[in-house]
Write a protein that holds these residues in place. Sequence first.
Motif, PDB file in Angstrom:
ATOM      1  N   ARG A 132       0.853  -1.179   0.000  1.00 27.15           N
ATOM      2  CA  ARG A 132       0.000   0.000   0.000  1.00 27.15           C
ATOM      3  C   ARG A 132       0.896   1.237   0.000  1.00 27.15           C
ATOM      4  N   CYS A 133       0.804   2.068  -1.043  1.00 26.64           N
ATOM      5  CA  CYS A 133       1.750   3.177  -1.207  1.00 26.64           C
ATOM      6  C   CYS A 133       1.035   4.507  -1.427  1.00 26.64           C
ATOM      7  N   TYR A 134       1.716   5.566  -1.008  1.00 28.17           N
ATOM      8  CA  TYR A 134       1.325   6.930  -1.364  1.00 28.17           C
ATOM      9  C   TYR A 134       2.504   7.569  -2.071  1.00 28.17           C
ATOM     10  N   GLU A 135       2.269   8.176  -3.245  1.00 29.54           N
ATOM     11  CA  GLU A 135       3.349   8.767  -4.036  1.00 29.54           C
ATOM     12  C   GLU A 135       2.938  10.156  -4.537  1.00 29.54           C
ATOM     13  N   PRO A 136       3.566  11.209  -4.026  1.00 35.48           N
ATOM     14  CA  PRO A 136       3.200  12.569  -4.442  1.00 35.48           C
ATOM     15  C   PRO A 136       4.030  13.125  -5.593  1.00 35.48           C
ATOM     16  N   ARG A 137       5.105  12.436  -6.012  1.00 31.84           N
ATOM     17  CA  ARG A 137       6.068  13.062  -6.924  1.00 31.84           C
ATOM     18  C   ARG A 137       6.027  12.529  -8.343  1.00 31.84           C
ATOM     19  N   VAL A 138       6.032  11.215  -8.498  1.00 32.85           N
ATOM     20  CA  VAL A 138       6.118  10.602  -9.825  1.00 32.85           C
ATOM     21  C   VAL A 138       5.202   9.384  -9.869  1.00 32.85           C
ATOM     22  N   GLN A 186      -1.477  -7.843  -3.626  1.00 29.62           N
ATOM     23  CA  GLN A 186      -2.420  -6.766  -3.882  1.00 29.62           C
ATOM     24  C   GLN A 186      -1.644  -5.451  -3.822  1.00 29.62           C
ATOM     25  N   LEU A 187      -1.734  -4.655  -4.866  1.00 31.84           N
ATOM     26  CA  LEU A 187      -1.058  -3.363  -4.927  1.00 31.84           C
ATOM     27  C   LEU A 187      -2.108  -2.266  -4.845  1.00 31.84           C
ATOM     28  N   TRP A 188      -2.002  -1.409  -3.830  1.00 37.08           N
ATOM     29  CA  TRP A 188      -2.973  -0.338  -3.603  1.00 37.08           C
ATOM     30  C   TRP A 188      -2.203   0.971  -3.583  1.00 37.08           C
ATOM     31  N   LEU A 189      -2.372   1.783  -4.628  1.00 34.20           N
ATOM     32  CA  LEU A 189      -1.606   3.007  -4.788  1.00 34.20           C
ATOM     33  C   LEU A 189      -2.507   4.234  -4.724  1.00 34.20           C
ATOM     34  N   ILE A 190      -2.019   5.258  -4.040  1.00 36.77           N
ATOM     35  CA  ILE A 190      -2.636   6.580  -4.078  1.00 36.77           C
ATOM     36  C   ILE A 190      -1.575   7.530  -4.623  1.00 36.77           C
ATOM     37  N   VAL A 191      -1.852   8.116  -5.774  1.00 34.84           N
ATOM     38  CA  VAL A 191      -0.871   8.961  -6.443  1.00 34.84           C
ATOM     39  C   VAL A 191      -1.454  10.349  -6.652  1.00 34.84           C
ATOM     40  N   GLU A 192      -0.616  11.366  -6.475  1.00 35.61           N
ATOM     41  CA  GLU A 192      -1.040  12.743  -6.665  1.00 35.61           C
ATOM     42  C   GLU A 192      -1.301  13.032  -8.148  1.00 35.61           C
ATOM     43  N   GLU A 193      -2.321  13.819  -8.404  1.00 37.82           N
ATOM     44  CA  GLU A 193      -2.601  14.257  -9.774  1.00 37.82           C
ATOM     45  C   GLU A 193      -1.394  14.980 -10.369  1.00 37.82           C
ATOM     46  N   ALA A 240       6.319  10.457   0.479  1.00 35.11           N
ATOM     47  CA  ALA A 240       5.952   9.123   0.016  1.00 35.11           C
ATOM     48  C   ALA A 240       6.234   8.075   1.086  1.00 35.11           C
ATOM     49  N   PHE A 241       5.408   7.043   1.101  1.00 36.80           N
ATOM     50  CA  PHE A 241       5.646   5.907   2.004  1.00 36.80           C
ATOM     51  C   PHE A 241       4.995   4.670   1.431  1.00 36.80           C
ATOM     52  N   ALA A 242       5.457   3.525   1.918  1.00 37.29           N
ATOM     53  CA  ALA A 242       4.874   2.244   1.531  1.00 37.29           C
ATOM     54  C   ALA A 242       4.615   1.431   2.786  1.00 37.29           C
ATOM     55  N   MET A 243       3.481   0.771   2.825  1.00 35.33           N
ATOM     56  CA  MET A 243       3.137  -0.141   3.917  1.00 35.33           C
ATOM     57  C   MET A 243       3.064  -1.547   3.329  1.00 35.33           C
ATOM     58  N   LEU A 244       3.753  -2.481   3.973  1.00 33.44           N
ATOM     59  CA  LEU A 244       3.786  -3.852   3.477  1.00 33.44           C
ATOM     60  C   LEU A 244       3.205  -4.803   4.515  1.00 33.44           C
ATOM     61  N   ARG A 245       2.372  -5.700   4.035  1.00 27.47           N
ATOM     62  CA  ARG A 245       1.787  -6.734   4.895  1.00 27.47           C
ATOM     63  C   ARG A 245       2.155  -8.100   4.331  1.00 27.47           C
ATOM     64  N   PHE A 246       2.405  -9.049   5.230  1.00 34.20           N
ATOM     65  CA  PHE A 246       2.868 -10.379   4.837  1.00 34.20           C
ATOM     66  C   PHE A 246       1.890 -11.437   5.317  1.00 34.20           C
ATOM     67  N   ALA A 247       1.912 -12.581   4.659  1.00 34.18           N
ATOM     68  CA  ALA A 247       1.026 -13.672   5.045  1.00 34.18           C
ATOM     69  C   ALA A 247       1.533 -14.408   6.278  1.00 34.18           C
ATOM     70  N   GLU A 248       2.830 -14.275   6.578  1.00 34.45           N
ATOM     71  CA  GLU A 248       3.443 -15.042   7.658  1.00 34.45           C
ATOM     72  C   GLU A 248       3.136 -14.419   9.022  1.00 34.45           C
ATOM     73  N   ALA A 249       2.698 -15.245   9.946  1.00 34.54           N
ATOM     74  CA  ALA A 249       2.382 -14.760  11.290  1.00 34.54           C
ATOM     75  C   ALA A 249       3.626 -14.226  11.999  1.00 34.54           C
ATOM     76  N   ASP A 250       4.820 -14.670  11.590  1.00 37.92           N
ATOM     77  CA  ASP A 250       6.052 -14.231  12.237  1.00 37.92           C
ATOM     78  C   ASP A 250       6.468 -12.827  11.838  1.00 37.92           C
ATOM     79  N   LEU A 251       5.851 -12.257  10.828  1.00 39.48           N
ATOM     80  CA  LEU A 251       6.279 -10.956  10.330  1.00 39.48           C
ATOM     81  C   LEU A 251       5.241  -9.884  10.619  1.00 39.48           C
ATOM     82  N   PRO A 252       5.650  -8.774  11.222  1.00 39.50           N
ATOM     83  CA  PRO A 252       4.723  -7.661  11.431  1.00 39.50           C
ATOM     84  C   PRO A 252       4.573  -6.851  10.149  1.00 39.50           C
ATOM     85  N   ASP A 253       3.560  -6.016  10.096  1.00 45.67           N
ATOM     86  CA  ASP A 253       3.476  -5.042   9.015  1.00 45.67           C
ATOM     87  C   ASP A 253       4.690  -4.115   9.120  1.00 45.67           C
TER      88      ASP A 253
END
Length: 329
Positions: A132-138, A186-193, A240-253
């Motif tokens: 899940r990402c937010y990108e204001p530049r490109v 799943q790729l979820w992007l929010i990009v600036e106009e 800009a930032f990216a949030m990553l989530r994993f299927a493995e219970a051993d890994l946090p977001d």
Amino acid sequence: MRASVVRPQNETIARGTAPAAEGGPTVLRMILGGRMRRLREACGISLEEAGEAIRGSHSKISRLELGRTGFRERDLVDLLALYGITDEEECAEFKQLAKQANTSGWWHRDADWLPKWFDTYLGLEQAAQLIRCYEPRVVPELLQTPDYARALFVLAHPHEDEESIERRVALRMRRQEILTRPDPPQLWLIVEEAALRRRIGGSQVWLAQLEHLLRAVDAPNITVQVLADHVGGPALTDGAFAMLRFAEADLPDIVYLQQLTGALYLDKDADLAAYRAVANLLSVHAAPPEYTRDLIAALREREPRIVDLPSGRAWPSGHGAEFGGTTNT
């Protein structure tokens, strides 16, 4: 204003227990490190005591537990003994995981120029089930065309030769293969106009990039939202930032923040909650994804045609603004 957050299909990822093979050594190191940390804490053993057991320091134990470095078999065996793990079969499982975690990812061939902090991100990106990402530049990196990416690299690294630039482009294109593999994230992007209006590489490269986006948004695992200029997305977050989530219970977001000469990886609950709230707020203010195709098409049609100069040339003084020209670099 809509009152609820847009949620792409399959946003909620079920967590399992199997290691993420797609992520290569990065994720496996994190899984192994997390398991060793829980064993240490269950025994009430401090970082300093664990460090002494392997003839190291508390900082070395911390790096091992965070997955920043791999376990040597001797250190692993000594720590397992310290934590009371003596069953041969269980010890063999830990050793096998450590062996897999010490292998190299496919991007290792670029280790001569790839920053270590980005090496870590590549492993996480490969293993993520939700990005899940937010990108204001490109245009976001995972949806860039080769020509668009090449133009960006030429701008950012003006003194590099063509071969070096092409290696960077090839790596970025290889990263994008996760989107079309059998079990894509799943790729979820929010990009600036404003980011979509920037003619990186000139008009032809820009138009081809918009066409690529139009095709990409039809994929069932890709959700793109456009944030209008008047909303002021940069006022809601530092960049800009990216949030990553994993299927493995051993890994946090994990929240990934890239900087000019490094990166931050945030996994504390307070940080995750803050960025999740911002991502939700941006999603509420952005146009719903079902409007994205029409917005990109309208942007492509309404922007005036611009005559680009040949690469490496500049407008004569005082004429660039008059004719609305851009420079292909």
